[in-house]
Design a protein around this motif. Structure first.
Motif, PDB file in Angstrom:
ATOM      1  N   SER A   1       8.409  15.416 -26.184  1.00 41.38           N
ATOM      2  CA  SER A   1       7.077  15.061 -26.682  1.00 41.38           C
ATOM      3  C   SER A   1       6.035  15.185 -25.579  1.00 41.38           C
ATOM      4  N   LEU A   2       6.402  14.744 -24.373  1.00 41.11           N
ATOM      5  CA  LEU A   2       5.484  14.866 -23.238  1.00 41.11           C
ATOM      6  C   LEU A   2       5.227  16.333 -22.912  1.00 41.11           C
ATOM      7  N   ASP A   3       6.267  17.145 -22.940  1.00 44.41           N
ATOM      8  CA  ASP A   3       6.112  18.578 -22.674  1.00 44.41           C
ATOM      9  C   ASP A   3       5.210  19.226 -23.724  1.00 44.41           C
ATOM     10  N   ALA A   4       5.370  18.785 -24.975  1.00 45.84           N
ATOM     11  CA  ALA A   4       4.549  19.351 -26.060  1.00 45.84           C
ATOM     12  C   ALA A   4       3.072  19.019 -25.852  1.00 45.84           C
ATOM     13  N   ILE A   5       2.788  17.818 -25.355  1.00 48.05           N
ATOM     14  CA  ILE A   5       1.400  17.435 -25.071  1.00 48.05           C
ATOM     15  C   ILE A   5       0.833  18.320 -23.962  1.00 48.05           C
ATOM     16  N   SER A   6       1.617  18.525 -22.920  1.00 52.45           N
ATOM     17  CA  SER A   6       1.160  19.369 -21.808  1.00 52.45           C
ATOM     18  C   SER A   6       0.929  20.800 -22.261  1.00 52.45           C
ATOM     19  N   ASP A   7       1.784  21.260 -23.183  1.00 57.64           N
ATOM     20  CA  ASP A   7       1.669  22.637 -23.669  1.00 57.64           C
ATOM     21  C   ASP A   7       0.510  22.837 -24.643  1.00 57.64           C
ATOM     22  N   SER A   8      -0.044  21.735 -25.132  1.00 55.71           N
ATOM     23  CA  SER A   8      -1.109  21.850 -26.140  1.00 55.71           C
ATOM     24  C   SER A   8      -2.439  21.264 -25.648  1.00 55.71           C
ATOM     25  N   GLU A   9      -2.637  21.197 -24.342  1.00 55.41           N
ATOM     26  CA  GLU A   9      -3.869  20.609 -23.806  1.00 55.41           C
ATOM     27  C   GLU A   9      -5.116  21.345 -24.289  1.00 55.41           C
ATOM     28  N   ASN A  10      -5.059  22.677 -24.312  1.00 52.75           N
ATOM     29  CA  ASN A  10      -6.230  23.445 -24.752  1.00 52.75           C
ATOM     30  C   ASN A  10      -6.520  23.219 -26.230  1.00 52.75           C
ATOM     31  N   LEU A  11      -5.452  23.048 -27.013  1.00 49.36           N
ATOM     32  CA  LEU A  11      -5.648  22.749 -28.429  1.00 49.36           C
ATOM     33  C   LEU A  11      -6.332  21.396 -28.598  1.00 49.36           C
ATOM     34  N   LEU A  12      -5.925  20.450 -27.761  1.00 55.25           N
ATOM     35  CA  LEU A  12      -6.548  19.124 -27.811  1.00 55.25           C
ATOM     36  C   LEU A  12      -8.025  19.209 -27.426  1.00 55.25           C
ATOM     37  N   ARG A  13      -8.313  20.031 -26.428  1.00 50.90           N
ATOM     38  CA  ARG A  13      -9.712  20.217 -26.020  1.00 50.90           C
ATOM     39  C   ARG A  13     -10.508  20.859 -27.150  1.00 50.90           C
ATOM     40  N   GLU A  14      -9.869  21.823 -27.819  1.00 51.24           N
ATOM     41  CA  GLU A  14     -10.535  22.512 -28.933  1.00 51.24           C
ATOM     42  C   GLU A  14     -10.823  21.540 -30.071  1.00 51.24           C
ATOM     43  N   GLN A  15      -9.966  20.528 -30.191  1.00 51.62           N
ATOM     44  CA  GLN A  15     -10.163  19.518 -31.235  1.00 51.62           C
ATOM     45  C   GLN A  15     -11.217  18.482 -30.845  1.00 51.62           C
ATOM     46  N   GLY A  16     -11.754  18.639 -29.620  1.00 54.69           N
ATOM     47  CA  GLY A  16     -12.830  17.753 -29.197  1.00 54.69           C
ATOM     48  C   GLY A  16     -12.399  16.608 -28.302  1.00 54.69           C
ATOM     49  N   LYS A  17     -11.125  16.613 -27.885  1.00 55.60           N
ATOM     50  CA  LYS A  17     -10.666  15.553 -26.987  1.00 55.60           C
ATOM     51  C   LYS A  17     -11.265  15.761 -25.601  1.00 55.60           C
ATOM     52  N   SER A  18     -11.703  14.657 -24.986  1.00 62.87           N
ATOM     53  CA  SER A  18     -12.233  14.734 -23.631  1.00 62.87           C
ATOM     54  C   SER A  18     -11.067  14.754 -22.638  1.00 62.87           C
ATOM     55  N   GLU A  19     -11.381  15.091 -21.381  1.00 63.24           N
ATOM     56  CA  GLU A  19     -10.334  15.114 -20.353  1.00 63.24           C
ATOM     57  C   GLU A  19      -9.736  13.721 -20.189  1.00 63.24           C
ATOM     58  N   ALA A  20     -10.587  12.711 -20.253  1.00 66.56           N
ATOM     59  CA  ALA A  20     -10.101  11.340 -20.112  1.00 66.56           C
ATOM     60  C   ALA A  20      -9.172  10.969 -21.260  1.00 66.56           C
ATOM     61  N   GLU A  21      -9.512  11.416 -22.459  1.00 62.88           N
ATOM     62  CA  GLU A  21      -8.663  11.119 -23.614  1.00 62.88           C
ATOM     63  C   GLU A  21      -7.324  11.834 -23.519  1.00 62.88           C
TER      64      GLU A  21
ATOM     65  N   LEU B   1      -5.838  12.739 -20.754  1.00 58.15           N
ATOM     66  CA  LEU B   1      -5.086  12.057 -19.699  1.00 58.15           C
ATOM     67  C   LEU B   1      -4.480  10.754 -20.223  1.00 58.15           C
ATOM     68  N   LYS B   2      -5.230  10.059 -21.064  1.00 62.52           N
ATOM     69  CA  LYS B   2      -4.732   8.809 -21.634  1.00 62.52           C
ATOM     70  C   LYS B   2      -3.520   9.058 -22.524  1.00 62.52           C
ATOM     71  N   ILE B   3      -3.576  10.146 -23.297  1.00 58.47           N
ATOM     72  CA  ILE B   3      -2.444  10.517 -24.163  1.00 58.47           C
ATOM     73  C   ILE B   3      -1.217  10.839 -23.314  1.00 58.47           C
ATOM     74  N   LYS B   4      -1.432  11.630 -22.250  1.00 62.96           N
ATOM     75  CA  LYS B   4      -0.323  12.006 -21.368  1.00 62.96           C
ATOM     76  C   LYS B   4       0.238  10.785 -20.643  1.00 62.96           C
ATOM     77  N   GLU B   5      -0.644   9.894 -20.239  1.00 63.59           N
ATOM     78  CA  GLU B   5      -0.203   8.678 -19.553  1.00 63.59           C
ATOM     79  C   GLU B   5       0.645   7.818 -20.482  1.00 63.59           C
ATOM     80  N   ALA B   6       0.191   7.674 -21.741  1.00 65.14           N
ATOM     81  CA  ALA B   6       0.926   6.850 -22.707  1.00 65.14           C
ATOM     82  C   ALA B   6       2.310   7.441 -22.992  1.00 65.14           C
ATOM     83  N   GLN B   7       2.378   8.768 -23.133  1.00 64.02           N
ATOM     84  CA  GLN B   7       3.665   9.390 -23.416  1.00 64.02           C
ATOM     85  C   GLN B   7       4.579   9.363 -22.188  1.00 64.02           C
TER      86      GLN B   7
END
Length: 202
Positions: free
Chosen positions: A39-59, A61-67
């Motif tokens: 799950s953590l690897d999947a988050i790292s692999d989809s960072e650009n998708l998250l950015r495209e969805q409007g997630k900020s860098e801080a958000e 990082l928070k997702i990655k930290e939680a996972q």
């Protein structure tokens, strides 16, 4: 000795069954940790998708930290399962060693009794007679115990040897947890820096 070698696997299975419960618990803990890591690897692999969805860098990082925290939690559970496995291996080793030691004692009981009787006869002779014969005090029976101990050590090895593989896995797991905790700290620091920058830019 030949019989011990021939039926060694059966002896181990009969005595302990090698603590299957500890093995199954470890397998379950490992699968959970692997799933959390995926799950953590999947988050790292989809960072650009998250950015495209409007997630900020801080958000992000928070997702990655939680996972990462979930991976750490699962890794610590796996570490405890490894420690339980080591304890099971230690108990198994002791049971096997005690069983083989008992077998040796049984197999050598008669020779030891005979030699003990000879020891008693020789040691009951007057010292002058023993000196004349040049034999001194006899302790042949005790040599059987020494021989049994040497043979037992050769066959069984040490408990450290029995748990060496698991000890290595425990050390590796501890290093992995430390790396994950360091990684999580890095995410927190980046997130704080991101918040600080956002405040300064505001």
């Amino acid at each position: 000795i030949g019989a011990i070698a021939t039926y060694w696997d059966d002896i181990v299975e009969t005595l302990t069954g090698y603590n299957k419960e500890a093995e199954h618990s470890l397998e379950a803990a490992t699968k959970t940790r692997e799933a959390q890591q995926s799950s953590l690897d999947a988050i790292s692999d989809s960072e650009n998708l998250l950015r495209e969805q409007g997630k900020s860098e801080a958000e992000i990082l928070k997702i990655k930290e939680a996972q990462t925290a979930e991976v750490i939690k699962a890794s610590k559970i796996e570490l405890e399962a490894l420690k339980v496995k080591k304890k099971a291996e230690e108990d198994s080793y002791k049971s096997q060693r005690d069983w083989v030691a008992g077998l040796f004692e049984f197999m050598t009981a008669v020779p030891k009794w005979v030699l003990g009787a000879i020891d008693d006869i020789i040691n009951s002779l007057p010292k002058s007679v023993r000196d004349f014969l040049g034999i001194g005090r006899s302790n042949m029976a005790a040599r059987i115990d020494v021989a049994n101990k040497i043979l037992l050590d050769d066959i069984m090895g040490t408990v450290e040897e029995a748990t060496a593989e698991t000890d290595a896995l425990i050390a590796e797991q501890q290093r992995s947890i430390l790396q994950l905790e360091n990684q999580a700290a890095g995410y927190r620091l980046q997130r704080r820096a991101s918040y600080k920058k956002a405040e300064e830019d505001a």
